[in-house]
Design an enzyme around this catalytic site. Sequence first.
Site, PDB file in Angstrom:
ATOM      1  N   HIS A  79     -45.124  -5.297  31.937  1.00 46.53           N
ATOM      2  CA  HIS A  79     -44.802  -5.003  33.342  1.00 46.53           C
ATOM      3  C   HIS A  79     -44.568  -3.496  33.533  1.00 46.53           C
ATOM      4  O   HIS A  79     -45.061  -2.905  34.491  1.00 46.53           O
ATOM      5  CB  HIS A  79     -43.508  -5.715  33.772  1.00 46.53           C
TER       6      HIS A  79
ATOM      7  N   LYS B  91     -32.904 -22.226  42.151  1.00 51.57           N
ATOM      8  CA  LYS B  91     -33.341 -22.456  40.775  1.00 51.57           C
ATOM      9  C   LYS B  91     -32.876 -21.298  39.898  1.00 51.57           C
ATOM     10  O   LYS B  91     -33.298 -20.147  40.100  1.00 51.57           O
ATOM     11  CB  LYS B  91     -34.875 -22.569  40.731  1.00 51.57           C
TER      12      LYS B  91
ATOM     13  N   ARG C 151     -53.912  -9.644  32.143  1.00 50.57           N
ATOM     14  CA  ARG C 151     -54.014  -9.612  30.675  1.00 50.57           C
ATOM     15  C   ARG C 151     -55.330 -10.186  30.186  1.00 50.57           C
ATOM     16  O   ARG C 151     -55.682 -10.024  29.043  1.00 50.57           O
ATOM     17  CB  ARG C 151     -52.853 -10.385  30.049  1.00 50.57           C
TER      18      ARG C 151
ATOM     19  N   SER D  48     -43.055 -12.944  29.967  1.00 50.95           N
ATOM     20  CA  SER D  48     -41.611 -13.177  30.023  1.00 50.95           C
ATOM     21  C   SER D  48     -41.269 -14.491  29.334  1.00 50.95           C
ATOM     22  O   SER D  48     -40.275 -14.579  28.589  1.00 50.95           O
ATOM     23  CB  SER D  48     -41.131 -13.227  31.480  1.00 50.95           C
TER      24      SER D  48
END
Length: 167
Positions: free
Chosen positions: A22, A46, A96, A133
Site C-alpha cells: 500500500h 463489523k 498485484r 493485509s
Amino acid sequence: MADERVRRVVCPGSYDPVTNGHVDVITRAAALFDEVVVAVLYNPTKQGAFPVEQRASLLESALEGVHGVRVETFANRLLVDVCSDVGAQSIVKGLRGGTDFAYELPMALMNRHLTGIETVFLPGDPQFEHVSSSLVKEVAAHGGDVRGLVPDAVFEALGAATVSDAS
Ligand code: PNS
C-alpha cells in the site's frame, strides 16, 4: 493557459492494516498527482483486526514525509460519494496481478457508471506481489515473520495485537 486545478485522487481501502505494498502505491500516486486522500473505508458494525482509528494512525506514521498525502476515515459510504465529498477527480488502485484486475475491473466500471469517475491502476511492485493485509495478519498470528512486508509500526502493532480476525 495552463489548467491550474488541483489534481486530487483517492486511494481507498480497508487498510487493516496498511502494508508496504500500500505504502508503495500511495507514494507513487503522490508523485503523479497534487494531492492524495487515503480513504479508510470501514463498517462500524463489523470489528476489523485493528480499530479504524489505529488503521488511520498507522497509515499516517507510515506516510510521514510523503508530500501531499492525507488520511481520512469514512463509515459505510459509496466510494464515489467519498470522491465527490473530497473533490477527487479519480481513484488510484494498485494491482498485484490478474486476480486483482479481475476483482477491480467491475468496481472501476461501476464507479465510472455511477459518476463518470475514472480509476487509474498502478502496477504493484513485484517485491510485494504476495503481500496482502489478510495474509500478513494470518502469518503474524501464527508467529511468522512479516518484517519488511509492513511498516515497522505495523510490525510492532501486529506483535502487540491479538489478531483474531485474519480474514
Ligand atoms: O482494501 P479493500 O478491502 O480491498 O478495499 C475495498 C474498498 C473499501 C475499496 C471497496 O470495498 C469499496 O470501494 N467500498 C466502498 C463501497 C462501494 O463504493 N461499493 C461499490 C464499489 S463499485
